[in-house]
Design an enzyme around this catalytic site. Structure first.
Site, PDB file in Angstrom:
ATOM      1  N   LYS A   1      13.753  27.914  14.770  1.00 16.97           N
ATOM      2  CA  LYS A   1      15.360  28.108  14.394  1.00 16.97           C
ATOM      3  C   LYS A   1      15.929  29.223  14.318  1.00 16.97           C
ATOM      4  O   LYS A   1      17.331  28.850  13.989  1.00 16.97           O
ATOM      5  CB  LYS A   1      14.775  27.656  12.369  1.00 16.97           C
ATOM      6  CG  LYS A   1      14.525  26.294  11.917  1.00 16.97           C
ATOM      7  CD  LYS A   1      16.006  25.560  12.359  1.00 16.97           C
ATOM      8  CE  LYS A   1      15.723  23.647  11.311  1.00 16.97           C
ATOM      9  NZ  LYS A   1      16.381  23.170  11.944  1.00 16.97           N
TER      10      LYS A   1
ATOM     11  N   ALA B   1       6.242  28.225  14.241  1.00 15.22           N
ATOM     12  CA  ALA B   1       7.201  27.319  15.059  1.00 15.22           C
ATOM     13  C   ALA B   1       7.956  26.949  14.826  1.00 15.22           C
ATOM     14  O   ALA B   1       9.245  27.327  15.874  1.00 15.22           O
ATOM     15  CB  ALA B   1       6.028  26.094  16.068  1.00 15.22           C
ATOM     16  N   TYR B   2       8.444  26.325  13.641  1.00 14.64           N
ATOM     17  CA  TYR B   2       9.542  25.755  12.760  1.00 14.64           C
ATOM     18  C   TYR B   2      10.563  27.122  12.678  1.00 14.64           C
ATOM     19  O   TYR B   2      11.418  26.913  13.414  1.00 14.64           O
ATOM     20  CB  TYR B   2       8.920  25.011  11.972  1.00 14.64           C
ATOM     21  CG  TYR B   2      10.097  25.208  11.012  1.00 14.64           C
ATOM     22  CD1 TYR B   2      10.709  23.757  11.381  1.00 14.64           C
ATOM     23  CD2 TYR B   2      10.953  25.811   9.957  1.00 14.64           C
ATOM     24  CE1 TYR B   2      12.280  23.263  10.611  1.00 14.64           C
ATOM     25  CE2 TYR B   2      11.336  24.664   8.725  1.00 14.64           C
ATOM     26  CZ  TYR B   2      12.517  23.512   9.151  1.00 14.64           C
ATOM     27  OH  TYR B   2      13.579  22.837   9.149  1.00 14.64           O
ATOM     28  N   GLY B   3       9.954  28.043  12.564  1.00 16.81           N
ATOM     29  CA  GLY B   3      11.282  29.400  12.253  1.00 16.81           C
ATOM     30  C   GLY B   3      11.138  30.147  13.066  1.00 16.81           C
ATOM     31  O   GLY B   3      13.053  30.710  13.836  1.00 16.81           O
TER      32      GLY B   3
ATOM     33  N   GLN C   1       6.600  20.431  10.879  1.00 16.50           N
ATOM     34  CA  GLN C   1       5.788  21.708  11.690  1.00 16.50           C
ATOM     35  C   GLN C   1       4.183  20.798  10.997  1.00 16.50           C
ATOM     36  O   GLN C   1       4.453  20.948   8.991  1.00 16.50           O
ATOM     37  CB  GLN C   1       5.449  22.986  12.269  1.00 16.50           C
ATOM     38  CG  GLN C   1       4.617  23.275  12.373  1.00 16.50           C
ATOM     39  CD  GLN C   1       4.455  24.694  12.732  1.00 16.50           C
ATOM     40  OE1 GLN C   1       5.681  25.338  12.144  1.00 16.50           O
ATOM     41  NE2 GLN C   1       3.482  25.419  12.430  1.00 16.50           N
TER      42      GLN C   1
END
Length: 260
Positions: free
Chosen positions: A169, A164-166, A104
């Site tokens: 995940k 967004a990545y977190g 990201q």
């Protein structure tokens, strides 16, 4: 003194067929080499066919069993076709290491683009859902197996730099736990790992976008250094092995104590 070079193989995965996504670099490539040394027949998947073939050639030269399949994690049909290829090659699947990761663009939540959100959803969440269900269907035909999903330390707490990545995940952690409960009676174990700072190209890209981030990450790790890719792969290997026969639904930190 900690040994970060790697241990002598002990046959941890002897006789197992293991599928690895994101296998062309970083943690996935390290896993491919390690799992093969530990006795697995590995099927490597990624978009970069040339990089995969180099690893396959290396593994075969060392006496291992390896094949490559092209895979686009954003394409559900491509994921299912890759699992079909595993069945064509070996007739079964004993282990799967779902390791893809989209990078990201770092930045706060309110400036994160729709494109970033969509990419994170496709690669870091939906791809795992698609892969896990296809892998489980093949595993059931031979009495079960084990799945390991690569999540992130960023899933375990607020993640202002990579929201967004977190978020995706963290969602991955949820379906990992749900799958573990749902498929336990099928003999399928499902676990996740949450690496912290790891010396990979993803970290290099983050450093390029946010100079100084590597030193800040190192400062947050009680062990005082980044993980090497093979150290993360070692944890995945154990979770895929019969040594972890009573472990399912776990989200295992591999972060040098950073999340403690």
């Amino acid at each position: 003194m900690t040994n970060i070079i790697g241990s002598a193989p002990i046959g941890l995965l002897t006789g197992k067929v293991v599928f690895i996504t994101g296998a062309s670099r970083g943690i996935g490539a390290a896993a491919a080499r390690l799992f093969a040394r530990e006795g697995a027949a590995v099927v490597l998947a990624a978009r970069s066919t040339d990089a995969l073939q180099r690893i396959v050639t290396e593994i075969r030269a060392d006496g291992g069993v390896a094949d490559a399949v092209t895979l686009d994690l954003a394409d559900r049909a491509s994921i299912r076709a890759a699992i079909d290829r595993v069945e064509e090659l070996h007739g079964r699947l004993d282990g799967a290491f779902n390791n893809g990761a989209a990078i990201q663009r770092p930045g706060p939540l309110d400036t994160t683009s729709d494109e970033d959100i969509d990419e994170q959803f496709a690669v870091n969440f939906r791809s795992h859902w698609t892969a896990m269900t296809a892998e489980a269907a093949l595993m059931r035909r031979n009495g079960g197996g084990a799945v390991v999903n690569t999540s992130s330390i960023g899933s375990r707490r607020a993640n202002p730099a990579l929201p967004a990545y977190g978020a995706m995940k963290r969602a991955l952690n949820s379906i990992t736990e749900t799958a573990a409960v749902s498929w336990a009676r099928d003999g399928i174990r499902v676990n996740g790992i949450t690496p912290g700072g790891t010396a990979t190209k993803m970290i290099d890209a983050w450093e390029a976008a946010t100079p100084g981030i590597v030193e800040r990450v190192k400062a947050s790790i009680p062990l005082g250094r980044m993980a090497e890719s093979h150290e993360v792969a070692e944890v995945a290997a154990w979770l895929l092995s019969d040594r972890a026969s009573m472990v399912t639904g776990a989200i295992v930190p591999v972060d040098g104590g950073a999340g403690a």
